[in-house]
Design an enzyme around this catalytic site. Structure first.
Site, PDB file in Angstrom:
ATOM      1  N   ASP A   1       0.772  -1.087   0.013  1.00 33.69           N
ATOM      2  CA  ASP A   1       0.048   0.054   0.030  1.00 33.69           C
ATOM      3  C   ASP A   1       0.861   1.230  -0.055  1.00 33.69           C
ATOM      4  O   ASP A   1       0.678   2.222   0.787  1.00 33.69           O
ATOM      5  CB  ASP A   1      -1.075  -0.082   1.077  1.00 33.69           C
ATOM      6  CG  ASP A   1      -2.035   1.153   1.015  1.00 33.69           C
ATOM      7  OD1 ASP A   1      -2.362   1.368  -0.052  1.00 33.69           O
ATOM      8  OD2 ASP A   1      -2.831   0.996   1.953  1.00 33.69           O
TER       9      ASP A   1
ATOM     10  N   ARG B   1      -0.038   9.059   0.751  1.00 35.50           N
ATOM     11  CA  ARG B   1      -0.681   9.118   1.974  1.00 35.50           C
ATOM     12  C   ARG B   1      -0.212   8.239   3.019  1.00 35.50           C
ATOM     13  O   ARG B   1      -0.219   8.691   4.230  1.00 35.50           O
ATOM     14  CB  ARG B   1      -2.273   8.725   1.635  1.00 35.50           C
ATOM     15  CG  ARG B   1      -2.300   7.215   1.185  1.00 35.50           C
ATOM     16  CD  ARG B   1      -3.752   6.991   1.006  1.00 35.50           C
ATOM     17  NE  ARG B   1      -3.569   5.580   0.662  1.00 35.50           N
ATOM     18  CZ  ARG B   1      -3.471   5.357  -0.723  1.00 35.50           C
ATOM     19  NH1 ARG B   1      -3.478   6.312  -1.589  1.00 35.50           N
ATOM     20  NH2 ARG B   1      -3.574   4.149  -1.273  1.00 35.50           N
ATOM     21  N   ASN B   2       0.580   7.413   2.672  1.00 33.34           N
ATOM     22  CA  ASN B   2       1.125   6.429   3.502  1.00 33.34           C
ATOM     23  C   ASN B   2       2.952   6.558   3.917  1.00 33.34           C
ATOM     24  O   ASN B   2       3.526   5.919   4.614  1.00 33.34           O
ATOM     25  CB  ASN B   2       1.120   5.038   3.266  1.00 33.34           C
ATOM     26  CG  ASN B   2      -0.349   4.461   3.438  1.00 33.34           C
ATOM     27  OD1 ASN B   2      -1.088   5.157   4.322  1.00 33.34           O
ATOM     28  ND2 ASN B   2      -0.835   3.745   2.475  1.00 33.34           N
TER      29      ASN B   2
ATOM     30  N   ASP C   1       2.260   2.752   7.938  1.00 31.45           N
ATOM     31  CA  ASP C   1       1.110   1.825   7.534  1.00 31.45           C
ATOM     32  C   ASP C   1       1.229   0.467   6.910  1.00 31.45           C
ATOM     33  O   ASP C   1       1.197   0.377   5.780  1.00 31.45           O
ATOM     34  CB  ASP C   1       0.215   2.826   6.546  1.00 31.45           C
ATOM     35  CG  ASP C   1      -1.233   2.987   7.091  1.00 31.45           C
ATOM     36  OD1 ASP C   1      -1.846   1.874   7.311  1.00 31.45           O
ATOM     37  OD2 ASP C   1      -1.766   4.040   7.208  1.00 31.45           O
TER      38      ASP C   1
END
Ligand code: ADE
Length: 308
Positions: free
Chosen positions: A169, A173-174, A187
């Protein structure tokens, strides 16, 4: 017979005692919210045997959660416990896992996630416009800073892939940015061991990050370090477009179709030809033809030198 006390030796050290008393956490402010988890800024005194109060980030489940969600957070904790400290990976500081609710205590990254940081940079040119005062970024980044960020993330990913782990992922955003502007991959809720991948995929009814996924993952649920490299290519695209959403204007179905028939996103306006070539190499249809994270790191280093 007594066992000799040998403080200089690391050979017999017990595992780091991650567990900490819940009362030690003083929750200050909610700083993030996912589909089932929350992240809080908190204070803790004397964590990991260190002296004094420290600001930390705490990840925990919301009030109502499913067993699957709890399993996911527990998995994230287990993955973080196996990682050695690395400058570009958010470090675990402790946990409260013996009693409910499960809390993961980690390093606090003062500048938040990279997607928000990048998007705030778009308002830089409006700085004299007082109506945008609250949107003014606290930090002003240069093109060079952005290239350095991609180098940070490629270093972290090089370590993750060297441990035979898949992040699965990787996206802006992570990635978190600390007070010294160092990127930290975070994350690990979707992260898996290469070995365990074979058994895992059946329970995959979670939301998938389609726009960051390689064609073989979309079509056949096949994940490898090569599919993490694909996501890294999309991450490069996010950085150079200051946090745009990939495949703008397309629906999820259109994206899957587009990618599987071999089409790729166009070169963004402010992207150099060499960075675009690296991106498209990460998006090679045949997974083993994509560069490794070590090669990516080398090519980004050259790119930085060229930029001067
Ligand atoms: N958001 C999610 N995790 C975070 C962390 N560790 N520090 C700051 N913001 C976060």
């Amino acid at each position: 017979p007594s066992v000799a006390h040998n403080p200089g030796s690391h050979a017999f050290q017990p595992e780091v005692p991650w567990e900490l008393p819940r009362e030690k956490l003083i929750f200050k402010k909610k700083i993030g919210e996912g589909s089932f988890g929350e992240v809080w800024r908190a204070k803790v005194d004397g964590i990991l045997g260190r002296r004094g109060k420290e600001i930390v980030a705490v990840k925990l489940l919301k009030d109502y959660y499913t067993p699957e969600e709890k399993r996911c957070l527990m998995k994230e904790l287990r993955v973080m416990q196996t990682l050695q400290p690395h400058p570009n990976i958010i470090s675990l500081l402790g946990c409260c896992s013996v009693t409910e609710p499960l809390c993961i205590v980690m390093e606090y990254a003062a500048n938040g996630n990279l997607q928000d940081v990048l998007r705030k940079q778009r308002y830089t040119f409006l700085q004299n416009d007082l109506s945008n005062l609250e949107k003014r970024p606290k930090i002003n980044l240069t093109a060079r800073d952005l290239t350095i960020f991609t180098l940070h993330v490629s270093s972290g990913m090089q370590y993750i892939s060297s441990r035979d782990l898949l992040h699965r992922d990787l996206a802006a955003r992570n990635v978190l940015l600390d007070k010294d502007l160092v990127c930290k991959i975070s994350d690990f809720g979707s992260a898996r061991d290469i070995v365990e991948m074979r058994e895992y995929e059946t329970s995959a009814n979670q939301k998938l990050p389609l726009r960051w996924m390689a064609p073989e993952s979309l079509l056949s649920c096949i994940y490898s370090s090569h599919s993490d490299v694909w996501s890294f290519g999309v991450f490069l695209w996010e950085v150079v477009t200051l946090g745009s959403s990939p495949y703008p204007g397309m629906t999820s179905e259109q994206v899957m179709d587009f990618v599987q028939k071999g089409c790729r996103m166009a070169k963004p306006t402010h992207c150099s030809q060499s960075l675009y070539t690296l991106m498209t190499d990460c998006w090679h249809h045949f997974p083993p033809s994509r560069p490794s994270f070590a090669t990516i790191h080398d090519r980004l280093t050259t790119l930085l030198e060229e930029e001067g």
